[in-house]
Design a protein around this motif. Structure first.
Motif, PDB file in Angstrom:
ATOM      1  N   GLY A 109     -20.936 -21.906 -14.656  1.00 12.89           N
ATOM      2  CA  GLY A 109     -21.440 -23.268 -14.753  1.00 12.89           C
ATOM      3  C   GLY A 109     -21.570 -23.718 -16.193  1.00 12.89           C
ATOM      4  O   GLY A 109     -21.209 -22.992 -17.135  1.00 12.89           O
ATOM      5  N   ASP A 110     -22.130 -24.917 -16.380  1.00 12.31           N
ATOM      6  CA  ASP A 110     -22.283 -25.462 -17.730  1.00 12.31           C
ATOM      7  C   ASP A 110     -23.735 -25.487 -18.203  1.00 12.31           C
ATOM      8  O   ASP A 110     -24.045 -26.026 -19.251  1.00 12.31           O
ATOM      9  N   GLN A 111     -24.640 -24.888 -17.408  1.00  7.83           N
ATOM     10  CA  GLN A 111     -26.053 -24.823 -17.762  1.00  7.83           C
ATOM     11  C   GLN A 111     -26.515 -23.365 -17.762  1.00  7.83           C
ATOM     12  O   GLN A 111     -25.994 -22.547 -17.013  1.00  7.83           O
ATOM     13  N   THR A 112     -27.506 -23.075 -18.595  1.00  6.83           N
ATOM     14  CA  THR A 112     -28.128 -21.753 -18.562  1.00  6.83           C
ATOM     15  C   THR A 112     -28.746 -21.546 -17.183  1.00  6.83           C
ATOM     16  O   THR A 112     -29.349 -22.456 -16.619  1.00  6.83           O
ATOM     17  N   PHE A 113     -28.590 -20.339 -16.637  1.00  8.99           N
ATOM     18  CA  PHE A 113     -29.153 -20.011 -15.324  1.00  8.99           C
ATOM     19  C   PHE A 113     -30.156 -18.885 -15.499  1.00  8.99           C
ATOM     20  O   PHE A 113     -29.843 -17.840 -16.083  1.00  8.99           O
ATOM     21  N   HIS A 114     -31.367 -19.092 -14.981  1.00 11.60           N
ATOM     22  CA  HIS A 114     -32.408 -18.067 -15.068  1.00 11.60           C
ATOM     23  C   HIS A 114     -32.362 -17.185 -13.823  1.00 11.60           C
ATOM     24  O   HIS A 114     -32.446 -17.687 -12.697  1.00 11.60           O
ATOM     25  N   VAL A 115     -32.220 -15.883 -14.024  1.00 13.58           N
ATOM     26  CA  VAL A 115     -32.283 -14.906 -12.940  1.00 13.58           C
ATOM     27  C   VAL A 115     -33.688 -14.334 -12.958  1.00 13.58           C
ATOM     28  O   VAL A 115     -34.067 -13.622 -13.884  1.00 13.58           O
ATOM     29  N   ALA A 116     -34.471 -14.687 -11.950  1.00 10.33           N
ATOM     30  CA  ALA A 116     -35.861 -14.250 -11.882  1.00 10.33           C
ATOM     31  C   ALA A 116     -35.987 -12.958 -11.081  1.00 10.33           C
ATOM     32  O   ALA A 116     -35.183 -12.686 -10.190  1.00 10.33           O
ATOM     33  N   HIS A 117     -36.981 -12.190 -11.410  1.00 10.05           N
ATOM     34  CA  HIS A 117     -37.320 -10.975 -10.681  1.00 10.05           C
ATOM     35  C   HIS A 117     -37.550 -11.334  -9.211  1.00 10.05           C
ATOM     36  O   HIS A 117     -38.317 -12.243  -8.902  1.00 10.05           O
ATOM     37  N   GLY A 118     -36.830 -10.683  -8.303  1.00  8.62           N
ATOM     38  CA  GLY A 118     -36.982 -10.935  -6.876  1.00  8.62           C
ATOM     39  C   GLY A 118     -36.011 -11.954  -6.306  1.00  8.62           C
ATOM     40  O   GLY A 118     -35.937 -12.110  -5.087  1.00  8.62           O
ATOM     41  N   ASP A 119     -35.257 -12.671  -7.166  1.00  6.59           N
ATOM     42  CA  ASP A 119     -34.273 -13.650  -6.675  1.00  6.59           C
ATOM     43  C   ASP A 119     -33.192 -12.983  -5.835  1.00  6.59           C
ATOM     44  O   ASP A 119     -32.753 -11.867  -6.143  1.00  6.59           O
ATOM     45  N   ARG A 120     -32.734 -13.706  -4.812  1.00  4.90           N
ATOM     46  CA  ARG A 120     -31.559 -13.271  -4.053  1.00  4.90           C
ATOM     47  C   ARG A 120     -30.336 -13.567  -4.921  1.00  4.90           C
ATOM     48  O   ARG A 120     -30.099 -14.720  -5.292  1.00  4.90           O
ATOM     49  N   ILE A 121     -29.576 -12.531  -5.265  1.00  3.92           N
ATOM     50  CA  ILE A 121     -28.493 -12.691  -6.236  1.00  3.92           C
ATOM     51  C   ILE A 121     -27.105 -12.449  -5.651  1.00  3.92           C
ATOM     52  O   ILE A 121     -26.107 -12.863  -6.244  1.00  3.92           O
ATOM     53  N   ALA A 122     -27.019 -11.766  -4.532  1.00  2.35           N
ATOM     54  CA  ALA A 122     -25.727 -11.436  -3.932  1.00  2.35           C
ATOM     55  C   ALA A 122     -25.984 -11.010  -2.496  1.00  2.35           C
ATOM     56  O   ALA A 122     -27.128 -10.995  -2.037  1.00  2.35           O
ATOM     57  N   GLN A 123     -24.916 -10.679  -1.805  1.00  2.00           N
ATOM     58  CA  GLN A 123     -25.056 -10.138  -0.459  1.00  2.00           C
ATOM     59  C   GLN A 123     -24.168  -8.905  -0.330  1.00  2.00           C
ATOM     60  O   GLN A 123     -23.188  -8.760  -1.051  1.00  2.00           O
ATOM     61  N   MET A 124     -24.563  -8.021   0.568  1.00  2.00           N
ATOM     62  CA  MET A 124     -23.771  -6.812   0.789  1.00  2.00           C
ATOM     63  C   MET A 124     -23.345  -6.739   2.243  1.00  2.00           C
ATOM     64  O   MET A 124     -24.085  -7.116   3.145  1.00  2.00           O
ATOM     65  N   VAL A 125     -22.097  -6.261   2.430  1.00  2.00           N
ATOM     66  CA  VAL A 125     -21.514  -6.120   3.757  1.00  2.00           C
ATOM     67  C   VAL A 125     -21.036  -4.679   3.901  1.00  2.00           C
ATOM     68  O   VAL A 125     -20.286  -4.186   3.049  1.00  2.00           O
ATOM     69  N   ALA A 126     -21.471  -4.005   4.958  1.00  2.00           N
ATOM     70  CA  ALA A 126     -20.971  -2.657   5.256  1.00  2.00           C
ATOM     71  C   ALA A 126     -19.638  -2.805   5.981  1.00  2.00           C
ATOM     72  O   ALA A 126     -19.518  -3.610   6.906  1.00  2.00           O
ATOM     73  N   ALA A 127     -18.639  -2.040   5.540  1.00  2.00           N
ATOM     74  CA  ALA A 127     -17.307  -2.153   6.135  1.00  2.00           C
ATOM     75  C   ALA A 127     -16.659  -0.779   6.247  1.00  2.00           C
ATOM     76  O   ALA A 127     -16.860   0.083   5.384  1.00  2.00           O
ATOM     77  N   PRO A 128     -15.862  -0.570   7.302  1.00  2.00           N
ATOM     78  CA  PRO A 128     -15.134   0.693   7.421  1.00  2.00           C
ATOM     79  C   PRO A 128     -14.159   0.841   6.253  1.00  2.00           C
ATOM     80  O   PRO A 128     -13.574  -0.147   5.807  1.00  2.00           O
ATOM     81  N   ALA A 129     -14.012   2.043   5.762  1.00  2.00           N
ATOM     82  CA  ALA A 129     -13.109   2.313   4.644  1.00  2.00           C
ATOM     83  C   ALA A 129     -12.439   3.671   4.845  1.00  2.00           C
ATOM     84  O   ALA A 129     -12.711   4.632   4.123  1.00  2.00           O
ATOM     85  N   PRO A 130     -11.562   3.759   5.850  1.00  2.00           N
ATOM     86  CA  PRO A 130     -10.916   5.051   6.103  1.00  2.00           C
ATOM     87  C   PRO A 130      -9.947   5.411   4.984  1.00  2.00           C
ATOM     88  O   PRO A 130      -9.324   4.525   4.381  1.00  2.00           O
ATOM     89  N   GLN A 131      -9.853   6.679   4.680  1.00  2.00           N
ATOM     90  CA  GLN A 131      -8.845   7.140   3.734  1.00  2.00           C
ATOM     91  C   GLN A 131      -7.556   7.402   4.500  1.00  2.00           C
ATOM     92  O   GLN A 131      -7.578   7.793   5.660  1.00  2.00           O
ATOM     93  N   VAL A 132      -6.428   7.139   3.835  1.00  2.00           N
ATOM     94  CA  VAL A 132      -5.120   7.309   4.452  1.00  2.00           C
ATOM     95  C   VAL A 132      -4.309   8.308   3.640  1.00  2.00           C
ATOM     96  O   VAL A 132      -4.675   8.656   2.523  1.00  2.00           O
ATOM     97  N   THR A 133      -3.204   8.729   4.196  1.00  2.00           N
ATOM     98  CA  THR A 133      -2.265   9.592   3.489  1.00  2.00           C
ATOM     99  C   THR A 133      -1.140   8.721   2.946  1.00  2.00           C
ATOM    100  O   THR A 133      -0.638   7.838   3.643  1.00  2.00           O
ATOM    101  N   PHE A 134      -0.746   8.935   1.711  1.00  2.00           N
ATOM    102  CA  PHE A 134       0.333   8.178   1.095  1.00  2.00           C
ATOM    103  C   PHE A 134       1.602   9.017   1.144  1.00  2.00           C
ATOM    104  O   PHE A 134       1.594  10.179   0.729  1.00  2.00           O
TER     105      PHE A 134
END
Length: 156
Positions: A109-134
């Motif tokens: 953005g074009d303005q300073t952004f304050h990140v406060a203690h306790g702010d929601r900053i991102a989200q996390m998603v659990a996803a399958p991640a199988p390993q494969v053979t190359f």
């Protein structure tokens, strides 16, 4: 593969235990909110200047089940209202990583952004991640698309 029933979480040393664990804002949410959890000397938060990026601590150490990953994604409201995104979106947390989860925020953005203690900053998603053979081969099967990429399937 079904959703893991648990991701075990440990609080990192110096983190504020009153900050909530990741949680889903609605019953249909795919991502659980992550919050800034600064150590005592930074509890006032930080100012993120336009164009700047910073590693924001969550105070969380995750035990992700084998065969799974956690994807860290931006929050759409922060992106739209303030231009706040993630440098490496989505970020991947591997199942064998046991360090503190940090979120790399960037201020587009074009303005300073304050990140406060306790702010929601991102989200996390659990996803399958199988390993494969190359397997190296002399030829791969043809498809109607072929080698077309970078806009080859139409405008936009």
């Amino acid at each position: 593969m079904t959703q893991p029933t648990q991701i075990r979480i440990k609080r990192s040393e110096g983190s504020d235990h009153s900050i909530p664990l990741p949680s889903y804002a609605t019953p249909g949410a795919a991502g659980a909110d992550l919050r800034a959890n600064f150590t005592a000397e930074l509890r006032q938060g930080i100012d993120l200047q336009p164009g700047a990026r910073a590693l924001i601590p969550t105070g969380l150490i995750l035990e992700i089940p084998a065969g799974w990953e956690v994807q860290v994604r931006p929050r759409s409201g922060l992106a739209l209202k303030h231009g706040i995104g993630l440098v490496n979106a989505p970020g991947t947390i591997d199942s064998d990583y046991r360090g503190m989860l940090g979120v790399i925020l960037i201020n587009l953005g074009d303005q300073t952004f304050h990140v406060a203690h306790g702010d929601r900053i991102a989200q996390m998603v659990a996803a399958p991640a199988p390993q494969v053979t190359f397997l190296e081969v002399g030829q791969v099967d043809a498809t109607p698309r072929g080698a077309g990429g970078f806009g080859s399937t139409g405008a936009g």
